[in-house]
Write a protein that holds these residues in place. Structure first.
Motif, PDB file in Angstrom:
ATOM      1  N   ASN A  21       0.825  -1.208   0.000  1.00 32.31           N
ATOM      2  CA  ASN A  21       0.000   0.000   0.000  1.00 32.31           C
ATOM      3  C   ASN A  21       0.860   1.258   0.000  1.00 32.31           C
ATOM      4  OD1 ASN A  21      -2.182  -1.714   0.142  1.00 32.31           O
ATOM      5  ND2 ASN A  21      -2.656  -1.287   2.274  1.00 32.31           N
ATOM      6  N   LYS A 120      -2.973  -0.043  -7.513  1.00 32.36           N
ATOM      7  CA  LYS A 120      -3.958   0.449  -6.552  1.00 32.36           C
ATOM      8  C   LYS A 120      -5.347  -0.011  -7.015  1.00 32.36           C
ATOM      9  CE  LYS A 120      -0.988   2.947  -4.151  1.00 32.36           C
ATOM     10  NZ  LYS A 120      -0.670   2.708  -2.733  1.00 32.36           N
ATOM     11  N   ASN A 126      -5.660   0.048  -1.129  1.00 34.53           N
ATOM     12  CA  ASN A 126      -5.260  -1.354  -1.168  1.00 34.53           C
ATOM     13  C   ASN A 126      -4.574  -1.658  -2.492  1.00 34.53           C
ATOM     14  OD1 ASN A 126      -6.186  -2.189   1.393  1.00 34.53           O
ATOM     15  ND2 ASN A 126      -8.287  -2.214   0.634  1.00 34.53           N
ATOM     16  N   THR A 127      -3.456  -2.374  -2.404  1.00 35.58           N
ATOM     17  CA  THR A 127      -2.567  -2.536  -3.548  1.00 35.58           C
ATOM     18  C   THR A 127      -2.238  -4.001  -3.787  1.00 35.58           C
ATOM     19  OG1 THR A 127      -1.579  -0.385  -3.035  1.00 35.58           O
ATOM     20  CG2 THR A 127      -0.321  -1.837  -4.488  1.00 35.58           C
TER      21      THR A 127
END
Length: 310
Positions: A21, A120, A126-127
């Protein structure tokens, strides 16, 4: 939550996901044998030591193997076809399951040099970790807000077409609406529900006995009554689903009554979209409705209401 399945961070893997993130790749390294470890775990896979620490790495890698999927492994992934599922080997020696991005099929070769891409996937940052060829000018895929191009109705709600999977997915952001207006649950209302339902148990309908014998010191509302009152408490959803032929209230996946509502209490409600799922029957939206006594942190009703759109 998302229409597409997302990884769930555990107490062990949380540092890995948090680092993604923040645009950084961390993997574990053993403090005893200095070997690198992936996937996240409690013990070193080389010497079984439990002394593991998180170390930043560049993400330089080579493609160990891959496959192209032309039939979606899940209906939610249909927009990514063909999907390049891959195993890459970091220069530290560990192998990572991932997907390739920014590459034509003709460019993919086993052994090719790769670099990480931080994707992303939602507005919360959130990644996911993906990889592409090392010479590509691609390091990060920004979040594409699927609501930006959508219309709003007269109430200001975003109009989300049922056919727009990205926008439907983004509704499940786990954020509660504002509170509804409060309504009072008095003894007259409780008695009326008792007459209608036939549930005249004294804990609901006999204030004198309840004052002496009930652990609550007073009568309490039926849980079912509090649930039904949900329809009288209008919380403002920030969206309107459009483009469907029929909408069906399918019932509840989960219904709980964690805390009592004493007679005379004021209650209010709020809701959040808990999940959106594409199913053979149509689009399923799960709306978690929480009803609280005003001023109480613990909800009196938790209702996961399931709505089908076709």
């Amino acid at each position: 939550m998302s229409v597409k399945p997302m990884p769930v961070a555990t107490s062990i893997s949380q540092p890995f996901w948090q680092a993604l993130n923040e645009g950084e790749l961390l993997i574990q390294q053993c403090e005893d044998c200095r070997g690198f470890v992936f996937y996240p775990r409690n013990h070193c896979t080389h010497c079984m030591s439990d002394k593991l620490s998180w170390k930043p790495v560049s993400g330089e890698a080579t493609l160990y193997t891959y496959t192209l999927t032309r039939v979606p492994t899940l209906p939610e992934l249909a927009d990514e076809m063909p999907q390049a599922l891959a195993v890459v080997e970091l220069k530290e020696g560990v192998r990572v399951n991932t997907t390739l991005t920014g590459l034509d099929e003709s460019e993919i070769r086993v052994g090719m040099k790769l670099k990480p891409v931080f994707h992303k996937v939602d507005a919360r940052g959130n990644t996911l970790l993906r990889f592409t060829a090392e010479h590509k000018a691609l390091d990060m895929i920004p979040y594409n807000n699927p609501f930006e191009s959508l219309n709003r109705n007269a109430k200001g709600q975003i109009q989300v077409p049922i056919s727009n999977l990205a926008a439907m997915s983004a509704l499940a952001n786990n954020e509660f609406t504002d509170w509804s207006e409060a309504i009072t649950v008095d003894q007259a209302l409780i008695n009326a529900f008792a007459d209608l339902s036939g549930d005249n148990y004294w804990i609901h309908t006999d204030p004198d006995k309840a004052a002496k014998e009930s652990p609550f010191g007073t009568t309490i509302a039926h849980g079912s009554l509090v649930q039904v009152l949900q329809s009288r408490m209008q919380f403002a959803l920030p969206f309107e689903v459009v483009g469907f032929k029929t909408m069906v209230n399918y019932g509840s996946n989960r219904l709980r009554f964690p805390a009592p509502v004493p007679a005379g209490s004021q209650i209010h409600a709020r809701a959040k979209v808990k999940a959106v799922d594409a199913t053979p029957k149509g689009m399923q939206l799960t709306l978690e409705v929480n009803i609280h006594v005003v001023g109480q942190e613990r909800p009196s009703v938790i209702n996961d209401l399931v709505i089908f759109y076709r």
